[in-house]
Design a protein around this motif. Structure first.
Motif, mmCIF file in Angstrom:
data_model
loop_
_atom_site.group_PDB
_atom_site.id
_atom_site.type_symbol
_atom_site.label_atom_id
_atom_site.label_comp_id
_atom_site.label_asym_id
_atom_site.label_seq_id
_atom_site.Cartn_x
_atom_site.Cartn_y
_atom_site.Cartn_z
ATOM 1 N N ASP C 12 0.831 -1.213 0.000
ATOM 2 C CA ASP C 12 0.000 0.000 0.000
ATOM 3 C C ASP C 12 0.867 1.265 0.000
ATOM 4 N N GLY C 13 1.936 1.220 -0.744
ATOM 5 C CA GLY C 13 2.798 2.399 -0.861
ATOM 6 C C GLY C 13 3.742 2.605 0.306
ATOM 7 N N LYS C 14 3.656 1.714 1.302
ATOM 8 C CA LYS C 14 4.521 1.887 2.471
ATOM 9 C C LYS C 14 5.746 0.981 2.349
ATOM 10 N N GLN C 15 6.910 1.587 2.404
ATOM 11 C CA GLN C 15 8.148 0.836 2.236
ATOM 12 C C GLN C 15 8.431 0.034 3.505
ATOM 13 N N ILE C 16 8.581 -1.282 3.362
ATOM 14 C CA ILE C 16 8.860 -2.112 4.534
ATOM 15 C C ILE C 16 10.293 -2.650 4.485
ATOM 16 N N LEU C 17 10.627 -3.289 3.387
ATOM 17 C CA LEU C 17 11.996 -3.788 3.250
ATOM 18 C C LEU C 17 12.831 -2.748 2.492
ATOM 19 N N LYS C 18 13.991 -2.452 3.067
ATOM 20 C CA LYS C 18 14.765 -1.336 2.503
ATOM 21 C C LYS C 18 16.189 -1.758 2.191
ATOM 22 N N GLY C 19 16.315 -2.757 1.334
ATOM 23 C CA GLY C 19 17.659 -3.163 0.950
ATOM 24 C C GLY C 19 18.165 -4.303 1.810
ATOM 25 N N ASP C 214 22.496 -22.190 12.431
ATOM 26 C CA ASP C 214 23.883 -21.913 12.093
ATOM 27 C C ASP C 214 24.145 -20.412 12.112
ATOM 28 N N PHE C 215 23.090 -19.666 11.741
ATOM 29 C CA PHE C 215 23.230 -18.211 11.701
ATOM 30 C C PHE C 215 22.020 -17.560 12.343
ATOM 31 N N VAL C 216 22.269 -16.448 12.983
ATOM 32 C CA VAL C 216 21.167 -15.649 13.517
ATOM 33 C C VAL C 216 21.313 -14.246 12.963
ATOM 34 N N HIS C 217 20.175 -13.719 12.432
ATOM 35 C CA HIS C 217 20.202 -12.364 11.869
ATOM 36 C C HIS C 217 19.208 -11.497 12.610
ATOM 37 N N VAL C 218 19.528 -10.231 12.713
ATOM 38 C CA VAL C 218 18.581 -9.296 13.302
ATOM 39 C C VAL C 218 18.030 -8.426 12.184
ATOM 40 N N LEU C 219 16.707 -8.482 12.028
ATOM 41 C CA LEU C 219 16.055 -7.697 10.996
ATOM 42 C C LEU C 219 15.362 -6.515 11.656
ATOM 43 N N MET C 220 15.767 -5.331 11.255
ATOM 44 C CA MET C 220 15.257 -4.107 11.856
ATOM 45 C C MET C 220 15.150 -3.053 10.784
ATOM 46 N N ASN C 221 14.104 -2.268 10.814
ATOM 47 C CA ASN C 221 13.950 -1.170 9.851
ATOM 48 C C ASN C 221 14.149 -1.629 8.405
ATOM 49 N N GLY C 222 13.726 -2.854 8.118
ATOM 50 C CA GLY C 222 13.751 -3.313 6.734
ATOM 51 C C GLY C 222 15.094 -3.824 6.243
ATOM 52 N N ARG C 223 16.026 -3.997 7.186
ATOM 53 C CA ARG C 223 17.336 -4.515 6.789
ATOM 54 C C ARG C 223 17.846 -5.485 7.822
ATOM 55 N N ILE C 224 18.792 -6.305 7.379
ATOM 56 C CA ILE C 224 19.481 -7.132 8.360
ATOM 57 C C ILE C 224 20.629 -6.299 8.898
ATOM 58 N N VAL C 225 20.557 -5.992 10.191
ATOM 59 C CA VAL C 225 21.508 -5.043 10.761
ATOM 60 C C VAL C 225 22.641 -5.740 11.515
#
Lengths: 436, 482, 255
Positions: C12-19, C214-225
């Motif tokens: 709906d025009g709202k950016q969620i994933l940002k790269g 094996d891996f843990v990722h933190v997803l925040m503000n549309g990116r893996i930080v």
């Protein structure tokens, strides 16, 4: 004589025209009477009047009001809803708005005058644009009859950005001390952008003869306006009412209507909400709590022609004695009116073995992305609940009254004007022989 | 969702599998309707005088009536003088005694329709009566049924062999004056089935009639009469098809059923008359009056219908619940696609005490079709403790179609409880996506979801019929959703 | 197996994933954690091809094929399985028939014959036993009237039957009691081998105790930080996400 006849109305119509040759409204009246002549009174074969034989009221000769109306002030006071002293009160006698009896508290942001005056003066264009448009939806003889005989009609305009803090109250009084009365109240209410108003109507027949009030109220709600319409019917059994509230949502706005019918003769209410703009919202509520031979027929129409409309409708009926309750609700979703949410519920309880209920909830859907539902029930009081209350030591009559009151409250709670709500609650309590 | 619909939209034309015609010699009367034609039909069928009178009386009443226009369907004026009211496949005898006497072309036709008259070929012992245009062409298993006292024959045969029974019940549930089409049918009905189940007998097999319109410009006016005496039981199936033609064919049937004390009748229909082509040309006008009378106490009448065919359907299988504790049921799936219009539903008239009824209606609209449920539930003053529950759901596939619900509920009894619920929505996008995520393509997913939507009704069909009906739904949906 | 590069997605025009970037190889188990609204479920939806989401930039390859070009059902047939956070109810559609249809569609895609009824039922029974699934659920309408736990178990059950290459678990652990969690983890672990991969989206450590990522990722503000080993999940459980927010502010993390 027991036949239905309306021939005499022709003479009455001619005299109405000749009495006010300069009226700006005669064009509409003539068209109305032509239509009435063509259509006649609706019969039960007319699907729209299937359960209400309005024609049979016309076995008697009705007098059509003419000339001056005078009435004792005490009658006006008696007819008024208790607590309505602060309201902007319009006294409507025999269908005619009588300014000298009326009491308009607020002048800021509101214009009230006779429709004729409005049509001749600076509201000429507004009247031309909005008056009589309900005729596109109401195509029967009863509507035509109102358009023929309306006289002393009211024009109300709520100006842009104004909130009218006290409700605008139509105190309808019908004088039947001399003859049977056919009254044709008519009003056009324009609610401009960002304005806010509550409209209240009540009805009182004074006299021993019969009255038939055949009313049409047209409301035009513009962008961002907020309109509440309350119609409270608690007339004598000799008072019959056919009334239409036709609301056009010409801007994105909010409408709430509540119709309460407690007493009267034959009653027919049409509540139409025409959603003409995207994102309109409307709530329609009704309570009919009937006794004696009262016959109440509630017709509603929610017409969605633009997307994202939301409407919610709840009508509830309790039928006692020989009464008849009717609900006919129609939700219409026109092609391309997508993302509509429309809900309709009708619940009925018969508390007498001589009472009747007919209900006809309809969905007519021509768009696919909609969520529409209706549900209706006809039944009796919940035996389980009744039993439960009795095990707690509450006697049967009181238990029944409590349950009925609770049933009715769902509707009453949608009345947002406190004095009107109190009044309706009192009427219900009295009907149930309860302390308020 | 949209993707699924678009995919389906690409497949524009649906083929009506039963659209062929049969070249068989046919005995017809001239077009039009008059006293003379009715006398001629009656004479051809060698009918008793009372039946001729019945017909003429109905005809004269019909002449006073106007075509009903209240249903939510639009159609042109029907010229009733431009219809052939009698068309019968010619056979050497009035009714063939054995299969050898049936026109081989006709047998081929029936074969194509998936009906075998060879009794040993039937899978599950279903007795069949086949009505082609105006006449019953064959009835199977008659002798086995006769051993139990069951009469299953064409109504013409019954009029000859059991005139008193027919006379007793004909028009007793649907009076000739009932409505425009009932009056017309009463005047000109040509054949149909007659079932009589005597007291205490459970009919050991499904009885079934297959209706087929073949002759061009002819109307089909069949009449079915089913009588279940006290304690008897029967399950009856009806199927129908018609050839593809550009003009509209009229079908105006009457079905009357009577159930005695503790008797039960289960009536199932899969209606697949020719619906017209993709542009809405042609198709059958289906104006049918079906009504059952629960005459006895604890009797039960159950209607199940799957409606996929006809250009116009006008049909309200009803139950009069006269006997105390009687039960009426109506289960319906109506699927409309293309330019089809359906206005169908039921009437449940509660008269007796403690009567119960249940209505389940599932409407599916696609293409440019209009699909309406119209139903009446009435509790009379005498109907103490009557109980009804109705559920009407509509599913919309595409934004050019319509789904409508017109229920009428009337109660004069304060102990009656009536509940009605209806919903209208489009097919769920999240459901479609879920199916897709599991690897099911959108078209299949739509069929799956629609079949699920209709399941409650389909479950009421006899097994063999249910499979057919399910296939029919899927086929009807193919390429017509949009 | 899965290679996500710089993906941007909106609804709906709202950016969620940002790269967002993510590489998953066969045999690996990845956990994706992060606060609400960070884009975890959006990632799952985008990978499965939910139509409401629009991918505005970036690429996603699955087994060398352009995932974003494929229809949702083709992604499924290629071997991508999403265990939904909120499995939808489909009234009237029998669970067994549904799974059979899905399985045979996939087999058709792979050029295999549809499974005959006997083999199918055998498979079904075997997997149902594995997941301790009440068999009566199989004859009921899909997810209709299932409890939250039953729905989740049904998802894993379908996964086990369909045998995907890549499984995405979208908060499959939320709302499960400890027994159900153990069963679900057991189901998932059966697919844990060198040819399969698992991406588990979760809020909590407890599922990871069983899955041992094996891996843990933190997803925040549309990116893996932030990415790390399984110890990162423990750290998150202990400290919450605030320390990551701080690190972000201080510019200690990339992006």
């Amino acid at each position: 004589m027991n036949t239905i006849h309306t021939d005499y109305l022709k003479d009455d119509f001619e005299s109405l025209l000749s009495a006010q040759p300069d009226s700006a409204l005669n064009g509409w009246r003539k068209e109305g009477f032509d239509n009435f002549t063509k259509l006649g009174l609706p019969t039960l074969k007319n699907e729209f009047w299937k359960y209400t034989g309005v024609a049979r009221l016309f076995v008697k000769d009705y007098g059509v009001p003419g000339g001056e109306c005078t009435i004792d002030e005490s009658i006006i006071k008696k007819a008024a809803i208790p607590g309505s002293e602060d309201f902007n009160q319009l006294v409507i006698i025999n269908g005619k708005y009588i300014p000298q009896y009326s009491n308009i508290q607020e002048t800021e942001g509101i214009e009230i005058c006779s429709l004729d005056e409005a049509a001749k003066g600076k509201y000429h264009d507004v009247v031309q644009e909005y008056f009589g448009k309900s005729g596109l939806f109401l195509k029967d003889g009863i509507y035509a009859l109102n358009t023929s005989f309306f006289d002393g009609a009211v024009f109300i305009l709520i100006k842009k950005n104004h909130t009218i803090s006290n409700p605008v109250y139509f105190n309808h009084i019908f004088d039947t001390t001399q003859n049977h009365l056919l009254a044709s109240p008519r009003s056009l209410v324009i609610v401009e952008e960002n304005a806010n108003v509550s409209l209240i109507e009540s009805y009182c027949t004074n006299g021993s003869m019969d009255s038939l009030s055949n009313e049409v109220m047209e409301v035009v709600a513009k962008d961002n306006s907020h309109v509440e319409v309350y119609r409270i019917q608690n007339d004598q059994p000799t008072g019959s009412h056919v009334g239409t509230t036709h609301i056009r949502q010409v801007g994105k706005c909010f409408v709430n209507t509540v119709v309460v019918s407690m007493d009267g003769g034959m009653i027919r209410n049409n509540t139409n909400v025409i959603m003409e703009k995207e994102g309109n919202e409307a709530h329609l509520y009704g309570l009919y709590f009937l006794k004696g031979h009262t016959h109440v027929d509630n017709h509603t129409l929610v017409d969605n022609s633009k997307p994202r409309g939301l409407s919610n409708e709840l009508y509830k009926g309790i039928m006692d004695d020989y009464s008849t309750g009717i609900f006919s609700g129609r939700i219409l979703v026109r092609p391309d009116a997508q993302k509509i949410d429309a809900y309709q519920t009708n619940n009925n309880i018969l508390i007498s073995d001589k009472a009747t209920v007919n209900t006809k909830p309809q969905l007519e859907i021509y768009a696919d992305d909609v969520k529409c539902s209706h549900g209706c029930t006809v039944g009796r009081l919940d035996e389980e609940a009744l039993y439960y209350l009795r095990t707690r030591g509450i006697d049967k009559d009181l238990a029944q009254a409590m349950l009925l009151k609770a049933f009715a409250e769902d509707i009453v709670n949608h009345i947002k004007v406190a004095s009107v709500k109190d009044y309706v609650n009192k009427l219900i309590a009295t009907r149930l022989n309860m302390e308020d | 969702m949209s993707e699924g619909i678009e995919l389906l939209e690409e497949r524009a034309n649906r083929e009506y599998k039963y659209g062929f015609t049969t070249n068989i010699e046919t005995d017809t009367v001239q077009k039009g309707l008059s006293d003379e034609i009715i006398r001629l039909i009656s004479a051809k069928k060698n009918e008793p005088e009372w039946l001729l009178e019945f017909r003429l009386k109905a005809f004269h009443h019909w002449q006073t009536l106007e075509m009903p226009r209240w249903a939510h369907v639009k159609f042109p004026e029907i010229d009733f003088q431009d219809i052939i009211y009698y068309a019968a496949p010619k056979t050497k005898k009035a009714k063939p005694g054995s299969l050898d006497e049936v026109d081989p072309e006709l047998l081929k036709t029936l074969d194509k329709l998936g009906i075998s008259l060879k009794e040993q070929k039937r899978l599950s012992g279903v007795a069949v009566d086949v009505v082609m245009d105006s006449t019953s062409v064959a009835t199977t298993f008659q002798s086995q049924l006769a051993e139990k006292g069951i009469i299953f024959s064409s109504i013409s045969e019954a009029i000859q062999k059991h005139p008193d029974l027919v006379r007793k019940y004909l028009g007793s549930v649907v009076p000739m004056t009932d409505n425009f089409f009932a009056a017309l049918n009463s005047a000109v009905f040509t054949d149909g089935s007659f079932c009589y189940i005597p007291k205490g007998v459970r009919c050991p097999m499904e009885l079934s009639t297959y209706f087929r319109i073949n002759q061009e410009n002819s109307g089909q006016f069949e009449r079915t009469l089913i009588v279940c005496e006290d304690g008897a039981y029967v399950s009856y199936l009806e199927g129908c098809t018609a050839p593809r033609r550009d003009d509209n064919q009229l079908h105006a049937a009457i079905v009357e059923m009577i159930a005695g004390d503790n008797a039960e009748i289960k009536y199932s229909t899969v209606q697949n008359w020719y619906p017209g082509d993709a542009n809405g040309v042609g198709g059958v006008f289906n104006f049918v009056t079906k009504r059952g009378m629960c005459r006895g106490h604890h009797s039960k009448i159950s209607w199940t219908q799957v409606e996929t065919g006809s250009a116009i359907t006008w049909k309200y299988p009803s139950v009069i619940l006269k006997g105390d504790y009687s039960i009426g049921e109506f289960y319906s799936v109506a699927l409309t696609t293309g330019f089809q219009q359906a206005d169908t539903g039921t009437k449940m008239q509660h008269i007796g005490k403690n009567t119960r009824s249940r209505i389940v209606s599932k409407g599916i609209s696609a293409g440019k079709s209009q699909n309406s449920y119209r139903g009446l539930v009435r509790a009379a003053k005498t109907a103490d403790n009557a109980r009804n529950y109705s559920q009407c759901d509509s599913l919309l596939l595409g934004d050019k179609c319509g789904a409508h619900t017109f229920p009428y509920i009337e109660s004069k009894n304060n102990t009656a409880i009536i509940e009605h619920e209806a919903t209208t929505s489009k097919i769920g996008e999240d459901q479609l996506f879920y199916c897709q995520q599991r690897g099911i393509d959108p078209e299949k997913a739509v069929a799956l979801i629609v079949t699920g939507f209709a399941k409650e009704v389909m479950n009421n069909l006899p097994m063999e019929f249910a499979i057919e009906a399910q296939k029919l739904l899927a086929v009807s949906l193919e390429g017509s959703v949009g | 197996m899965l290679s996500i590069k710089n993906i941007h997605a909106s609804i709906d025009g709202k950016q969620i994933l940002k790269g967002l970037n993510l590489e998953v190889k066969a045999g690996e188990v990845h956990a994706i954690m992060g606060p609400n609204g960070g884009g975890k479920s959006t990632l799952a939806s985008v990978l499965a091809g939910r139509p409401e989401f629009e991918v505005t930039d970036g690429t996603a390859e699955f087994e060398g094929k352009d995932l974003l070009e494929m229809s949702p059902e083709d992604r499924a047939k290629e071997g991508l399985f999403l265990a939904f956070q909120y499995p939808v109810e489909i009234p009237g559609v029998n669970t067994t028939n549904f799974i059979k249809t899905a399985l045979n569609e996939k087999r058709k895609y792979q050029g295999l014959q549809p499974l005959d009824s006997a083999s199918f039922l055998k498979l079904l029974r075997e997997k149902a036993a594995l997941l301790e699934l009440d068999k009566s659920l199989l004859s009921r309408s899909l997810n209709e009237g299932f409890s939250g736990g039953e729905k989740k178990r049904n998802e894993i059950f379908q996964m086990a039957v369909l045998d995907p290459k890549l499984t995405i678990l979208d908060e499959t652990d939320s709302g499960l009691d400890i027994d159900a969690l153990r069963i679900v983890a057991k189901g998932v672990n059966t697919l844990r081998n060198e040819s399969h991969a698992i991406v588990a989206i979760t809020h909590y450590q407890r599922l990871l105790n069983y899955l041992k990522p094996d891996f843990v990722h933190v997803l925040m503000n549309g990116r893996i930080v932030k990415s790390g080993g399984k110890e990162l999940a423990l750290e998150l459980e202990e400290k919450g996400y605030d320390f990551i927010k701080e690190e972000l502010k201080e510019g200690l993390l990339l992006n």
